[in-house]
Scaffold this active site. Structure first.
Site, short mmCIF file in Angstrom:
data_model
loop_
_atom_site.label_atom_id
_atom_site.label_comp_id
_atom_site.label_asym_id
_atom_site.label_seq_id
_atom_site.Cartn_x
_atom_site.Cartn_y
_atom_site.Cartn_z
N ARG A 1 9.31 -0.53 4.74
CA ARG A 1 10.48 0.29 4.42
C ARG A 1 10.10 1.76 4.31
O ARG A 1 10.43 2.58 5.15
CB ARG A 1 11.14 -0.22 3.12
CG ARG A 1 12.58 0.28 2.90
CD ARG A 1 12.64 1.66 2.27
NE ARG A 1 11.96 1.76 0.98
CZ ARG A 1 11.75 2.91 0.36
NH1 ARG A 1 12.17 4.06 0.88
NH2 ARG A 1 11.10 2.95 -0.79
N ASP A 2 9.35 2.12 3.29
CA ASP A 2 8.99 3.51 3.06
C ASP A 2 8.09 4.03 4.18
O ASP A 2 8.13 5.21 4.52
CB ASP A 2 8.29 3.63 1.70
CG ASP A 2 8.17 5.07 1.23
OD1 ASP A 2 8.94 5.92 1.71
OD2 ASP A 2 7.33 5.34 0.37
N HIS B 1 3.48 5.04 -7.71
CA HIS B 1 3.70 5.20 -6.28
C HIS B 1 3.15 6.58 -5.88
O HIS B 1 3.82 7.59 -6.05
CB HIS B 1 5.21 5.12 -6.00
CG HIS B 1 5.58 5.19 -4.55
ND1 HIS B 1 6.23 4.15 -3.91
CD2 HIS B 1 5.43 6.16 -3.63
CE1 HIS B 1 6.46 4.48 -2.66
NE2 HIS B 1 5.98 5.71 -2.46
N HIS C 1 1.37 9.40 -3.28
CA HIS C 1 1.12 9.88 -1.92
C HIS C 1 -0.22 10.61 -1.93
O HIS C 1 -0.66 11.13 -2.96
CB HIS C 1 2.25 10.79 -1.45
CG HIS C 1 3.51 10.04 -1.13
ND1 HIS C 1 4.16 10.14 0.09
CD2 HIS C 1 4.24 9.15 -1.85
CE1 HIS C 1 5.22 9.37 0.09
NE2 HIS C 1 5.29 8.75 -1.08
N CYS D 1 8.14 11.27 3.46
CA CYS D 1 9.50 11.34 2.93
C CYS D 1 10.31 12.24 3.85
O CYS D 1 9.96 13.40 4.02
CB CYS D 1 9.52 11.88 1.51
SG CYS D 1 11.20 12.03 0.86
N ASN E 1 1.75 7.48 2.24
CA ASN E 1 1.52 6.75 1.01
C ASN E 1 0.05 6.37 0.87
O ASN E 1 -0.71 6.38 1.84
CB ASN E 1 2.34 5.46 1.02
CG ASN E 1 3.82 5.70 0.94
OD1 ASN E 1 4.33 6.10 -0.09
ND2 ASN E 1 4.52 5.44 2.03
#
Length: 309
Positions: A20-21, A213, A215, A246, A255
């Site tokens: 997803r991300d 989470h 990065h 993002c 990530n």
């Protein structure tokens, strides 16, 4: 070589966000069949929480416009949690109609990112999420609250800890089961991480409900993860192959790579249930589909070692 450190969690649940991300930030649209195979391969590598897709409006994130087609292709994945992102009641309706049992909502700790990402103020976005979370809980659906820009914002600079805590508490008070603290542009450092975690605890948010989470913009994601582990955090978001960024924060890079995370955790003697060899093979396979090498250092190192053999 496994050398355990004291006072760290015995096991860590990896919340895999690559499908997803990770894929939402790709310039091209990935075929639905490739996404489904990617998620199946991740599960076969031992990942038990794999964020599958997002039920946002297709024009917002065209890379994930196939959510209705993809999610039914995962029906055979018993025992694997498949959370999906929902932005509003309509997104929740779409997810529930397909049988989703875990959802995530996404808020911002800063006004600038709330405007850029959600086209609302922070408080307006929380007001939108409140009925979504309430309805999800009525349906006995697990809810994760993502909180972006917890450490720095590309428009506003450093984000005060108390500002993050206020929004975090609002998410938990509306009924979220867990909270994911996002370092969206990768500017966090270890003491900053531990200070935020301590302040959240003081304000009644338990460590057991927190995930992190990170990065890796400045190469700090693993150091920040270790700082969170020292505080007792046992849920860590990561993306296979280090995919992601993002679309609304151009300074955000990938990530934390799941392989890099697993390598560190294995060295610490922390159980993840993940087969690093199978995970690496999966990321190499996906890199071939995307037509470019994986940014994960561990993937590159292990691939190099296998070629030497």
């Amino acid at each position: 070589m496994v050398v355990p450190a004291q006072d760290l969690p015995a096991s860590v649940r990896i919340h895999e966000v690559g499908a997803r991300d990770g894929l939402q930030n790709e310039k091209g649209v990935i075929p639905t069949e490739i996404k489904a195979e990617f998620i199946h391969r991740l599960a076969e590598a031992g990942l038990t929480t794999i964020e599958a897709t997002s039920f946002v409006r297709p024009e917002w994130v065209p890379q994930l416009a196939d959510a209705e087609q993809l999610f039914p292709m995962l029906d055979d994945m018993k025992g694997v949690a498949l959370p999906v992102l929902v932005p509003n009641q309509r997104g929740l309706d779409r997810a529930l109609a397909l049988g989703a049992r875990r959802i995530a909502v996404f808020a911002s700790a800063t006004e600038s990112f709330a405007k850029a990402n959600l086209n609302r103020t922070v408080d307006e976005s929380l007001a939108v999420f409140a009925p979504v979370v309430a309805r999800a809980k009525e349906q006995k659906v697990h809810v994760r609250g993502y909180l972006s820009m917890c450490f720095g914002d590309p428009w506003e600079g450093p984000v005060p800890v108390h500002q993050v805590v206020r929004v975090a508490k609002s998410l938990m008070e509306m009924g979220c089961d867990e909270l994911s603290l996002g370092d969206t542009i990768g500017v966090a450092t270890p003491a900053h991480v531990q200070t935020l975690l301590a302040e959240l605890n003081e304000e009644g948010v338990p460590t057991s409900a927190i995930g992190v989470h990170f990065h890796d913009t400045y190469g700090q994601a693993l150091a920040n993860t270790f700082a969170a582990l020292q505080h007792g955090v046992a849920t860590v978001d990561a993306s296979a192959g280090g995919l992601g960024g993002c679309p609304y924060a151009k300074s955000a890079t990938g990530n934390l790579a799941t392989e890099d995370l697993v390598w560190m955790l294995q060295g610490l003697g922390i159980d993840t249930g993940v087969d690093l060899g199978r995970l690496t093979a999966t990321s190499l396979w996906l890199a071939e589909q995307l037509g470019r090498p994986s940014p994960s250092r561990t993937v590159r190192a292990l691939a190099h070692d296998s070629h030497k053999e």
